[in-house]
Design a protein around this motif. Structure first.
Motif, PDB file in Angstrom:
ATOM      1  N   VAL A 132      29.189 -75.189 -28.666  1.00 19.29           N
ATOM      2  CA  VAL A 132      29.467 -75.828 -28.075  1.00 19.29           C
ATOM      3  C   VAL A 132      30.639 -76.878 -28.529  1.00 19.29           C
ATOM      4  O   VAL A 132      32.029 -77.754 -27.770  1.00 19.29           O
ATOM      5  CB  VAL A 132      28.277 -77.109 -27.746  1.00 19.29           C
ATOM      6  N   ALA A 133      30.182 -77.289 -30.158  1.00 16.18           N
ATOM      7  CA  ALA A 133      31.194 -78.475 -30.443  1.00 16.18           C
ATOM      8  C   ALA A 133      32.340 -77.889 -30.665  1.00 16.18           C
ATOM      9  O   ALA A 133      33.753 -78.046 -30.336  1.00 16.18           O
ATOM     10  CB  ALA A 133      30.777 -78.167 -32.005  1.00 16.18           C
ATOM     11  N   GLU A 134      32.530 -76.188 -31.076  1.00 15.33           N
ATOM     12  CA  GLU A 134      33.537 -75.328 -31.549  1.00 15.33           C
ATOM     13  C   GLU A 134      34.578 -75.621 -29.845  1.00 15.33           C
ATOM     14  O   GLU A 134      35.723 -75.017 -29.854  1.00 15.33           O
ATOM     15  CB  GLU A 134      34.137 -73.574 -31.673  1.00 15.33           C
ATOM     16  N   GLN A 135      33.864 -74.701 -28.889  1.00 14.86           N
ATOM     17  CA  GLN A 135      34.615 -75.040 -27.266  1.00 14.86           C
ATOM     18  C   GLN A 135      35.065 -76.276 -27.058  1.00 14.86           C
ATOM     19  O   GLN A 135      36.289 -76.112 -26.786  1.00 14.86           O
ATOM     20  CB  GLN A 135      33.742 -74.963 -26.236  1.00 14.86           C
ATOM     21  N   ALA A 136      34.547 -77.585 -27.346  1.00 11.63           N
ATOM     22  CA  ALA A 136      35.968 -78.405 -27.501  1.00 11.63           C
ATOM     23  C   ALA A 136      36.224 -79.452 -27.769  1.00 11.63           C
ATOM     24  O   ALA A 136      37.418 -79.535 -28.041  1.00 11.63           O
ATOM     25  CB  ALA A 136      34.235 -79.810 -27.824  1.00 11.63           C
ATOM     26  N   ARG A 137      35.910 -78.360 -29.646  1.00 11.87           N
ATOM     27  CA  ARG A 137      37.899 -78.323 -29.821  1.00 11.87           C
ATOM     28  C   ARG A 137      38.494 -77.557 -29.788  1.00 11.87           C
ATOM     29  O   ARG A 137      39.960 -77.686 -30.096  1.00 11.87           O
ATOM     30  CB  ARG A 137      37.507 -77.664 -31.964  1.00 11.87           C
ATOM     31  N   ALA A 138      38.324 -76.561 -29.174  1.00 10.70           N
ATOM     32  CA  ALA A 138      39.367 -75.545 -28.814  1.00 10.70           C
ATOM     33  C   ALA A 138      39.715 -76.157 -27.321  1.00 10.70           C
ATOM     34  O   ALA A 138      41.500 -76.347 -27.261  1.00 10.70           O
ATOM     35  CB  ALA A 138      38.637 -74.299 -28.006  1.00 10.70           C
TER      36      ALA A 138
ATOM     37  N   ASN B 251      37.471 -89.819 -13.996  1.00 10.05           N
ATOM     38  CA  ASN B 251      38.664 -90.301 -15.368  1.00 10.05           C
ATOM     39  C   ASN B 251      37.556 -89.294 -17.101  1.00 10.05           C
ATOM     40  O   ASN B 251      38.787 -89.400 -18.001  1.00 10.05           O
ATOM     41  CB  ASN B 251      38.376 -91.159 -15.644  1.00 10.05           C
ATOM     42  N   ALA B 252      36.337 -89.379 -16.684  1.00 10.99           N
ATOM     43  CA  ALA B 252      36.472 -88.615 -17.733  1.00 10.99           C
ATOM     44  C   ALA B 252      36.714 -87.509 -18.077  1.00 10.99           C
ATOM     45  O   ALA B 252      36.903 -86.606 -19.394  1.00 10.99           O
ATOM     46  CB  ALA B 252      34.203 -88.450 -18.438  1.00 10.99           C
ATOM     47  N   SER B 253      36.831 -86.609 -17.222  1.00 13.82           N
ATOM     48  CA  SER B 253      37.220 -85.394 -16.817  1.00 13.82           C
ATOM     49  C   SER B 253      38.766 -85.128 -17.701  1.00 13.82           C
ATOM     50  O   SER B 253      38.649 -84.155 -18.199  1.00 13.82           O
ATOM     51  CB  SER B 253      36.554 -84.625 -16.237  1.00 13.82           C
ATOM     52  N   GLU B 254      39.105 -86.031 -16.839  1.00 13.62           N
ATOM     53  CA  GLU B 254      40.803 -85.373 -17.114  1.00 13.62           C
ATOM     54  C   GLU B 254      40.446 -85.843 -18.191  1.00 13.62           C
ATOM     55  O   GLU B 254      42.280 -85.137 -18.835  1.00 13.62           O
ATOM     56  CB  GLU B 254      41.607 -86.092 -15.520  1.00 13.62           C
ATOM     57  N   ARG B 255      40.584 -87.099 -19.109  1.00 15.38           N
ATOM     58  CA  ARG B 255      40.660 -87.459 -20.600  1.00 15.38           C
ATOM     59  C   ARG B 255      40.441 -85.990 -21.428  1.00 15.38           C
ATOM     60  O   ARG B 255      41.072 -85.274 -22.353  1.00 15.38           O
ATOM     61  CB  ARG B 255      39.815 -88.707 -21.241  1.00 15.38           C
ATOM     62  N   PHE B 256      39.443 -85.340 -21.029  1.00 18.71           N
ATOM     63  CA  PHE B 256      38.436 -84.450 -21.689  1.00 18.71           C
ATOM     64  C   PHE B 256      40.083 -82.808 -21.754  1.00 18.71           C
ATOM     65  O   PHE B 256      40.688 -82.412 -22.250  1.00 18.71           O
ATOM     66  CB  PHE B 256      37.279 -83.990 -21.449  1.00 18.71           C
ATOM     67  N   TRP B 257      39.802 -82.722 -20.230  1.00 21.36           N
ATOM     68  CA  TRP B 257      40.455 -81.346 -20.472  1.00 21.36           C
ATOM     69  C   TRP B 257      41.856 -81.810 -20.485  1.00 21.36           C
ATOM     70  O   TRP B 257      43.084 -80.631 -20.483  1.00 21.36           O
ATOM     71  CB  TRP B 257      40.577 -81.357 -18.771  1.00 21.36           C
ATOM     72  N   GLY B 258      41.989 -83.152 -19.967  1.00 23.92           N
ATOM     73  CA  GLY B 258      44.340 -83.049 -20.484  1.00 23.92           C
ATOM     74  C   GLY B 258      45.082 -82.509 -19.052  1.00 23.92           C
ATOM     75  O   GLY B 258      46.269 -83.358 -18.840  1.00 23.92           O
ATOM     76  N   CYS B 259      43.934 -82.728 -17.986  1.00 28.47           N
ATOM     77  CA  CYS B 259      44.646 -82.974 -16.743  1.00 28.47           C
ATOM     78  C   CYS B 259      43.867 -83.249 -15.027  1.00 28.47           C
ATOM     79  O   CYS B 259      43.281 -83.690 -15.417  1.00 28.47           O
ATOM     80  CB  CYS B 259      45.381 -81.132 -16.114  1.00 28.47           C
ATOM     81  N   PRO B 260      44.734 -83.259 -14.342  1.00 29.94           N
ATOM     82  CA  PRO B 260      43.733 -83.492 -13.076  1.00 29.94           C
ATOM     83  C   PRO B 260      42.519 -83.243 -12.860  1.00 29.94           C
ATOM     84  O   PRO B 260      42.960 -81.426 -13.177  1.00 29.94           O
ATOM     85  CB  PRO B 260      44.475 -83.477 -11.337  1.00 29.94           C
ATOM     86  N   VAL B 261      41.431 -82.979 -12.620  1.00 31.11           N
ATOM     87  CA  VAL B 261      40.049 -82.213 -12.307  1.00 31.11           C
ATOM     88  C   VAL B 261      39.652 -82.997 -11.101  1.00 31.11           C
ATOM     89  O   VAL B 261      39.282 -83.817 -10.684  1.00 31.11           O
ATOM     90  CB  VAL B 261      38.883 -82.859 -13.496  1.00 31.11           C
ATOM     91  N   ALA B 262      38.990 -82.370 -10.228  1.00 29.65           N
ATOM     92  CA  ALA B 262      37.834 -82.132  -9.305  1.00 29.65           C
ATOM     93  C   ALA B 262      36.142 -81.250  -9.083  1.00 29.65           C
ATOM     94  O   ALA B 262      36.165 -80.542  -9.987  1.00 29.65           O
ATOM     95  CB  ALA B 262      38.749 -82.041  -7.586  1.00 29.65           C
TER      96      ALA B 262
END
Length: 136
Positions: free
Chosen positions: A64-70, A101-112
């Protein structure tokens, strides 16, 4: 059934994960995003996770940590090229804009996060149309 990634409607990409583990699905999402950002073109994606197997509790799972880094490494390219990621989740999982907002910060793009694949597809198509009109 394996995870299926469909590219035939580019710049809209669809990932369908049915009866797969959340870990394998996250890996498929990251792989799809890597390929999509390499195009250096605007794109959007629908990720249908409405029929995933439940997450196995795992403390300190290195994967999971590796995926978050990716995702962190992909974030600048996603901010440039991804017009929207729509996740279709089961009804038991909260959908809507609460965590956007948290999802968009994580991914870097708009999220639904929605419960209906048609709603997800409409949303990402709208995001692409706005980009083509120059509204984004």
């Amino acid at each position: 059934m394996p995870i299926e990634t469909q590219w035939n409607d580019w710049p809209l990409v669809a990932v369908h994960a049915r009866d797969e583990s959340p870990h394998d699905t996250r890996e498929a999402i990251i792989a799809m995003l890597r390929v999509a950002v390499q195009s250096e073109q605007a794109f959007s994606a629908v990720v249908d996770m409405s029929q995933l197997r439940p997450e196995e509790p795992a403390r300190g799972d290195v994967r999971v940590a590796e995926q978050a880094r990716a995702v962190k490494e992909l974030r600048p390219a996603l901010a440039r090229n991804c017009r929207g990621l729509a996740f279709v989740v089961p009804p038991a999982v909260p959908g809507g804009t609460e965590a956007r907002n948290a999802s968009e910060r994580f991914w870097g793009c708009p999220v639904a996060t929605v419960h209906d694949a048609e709603v997800a597809t409409d949303w990402v198509r709208e995001r692409l149309a706005l980009q083509q009109e120059g509204s984004l």
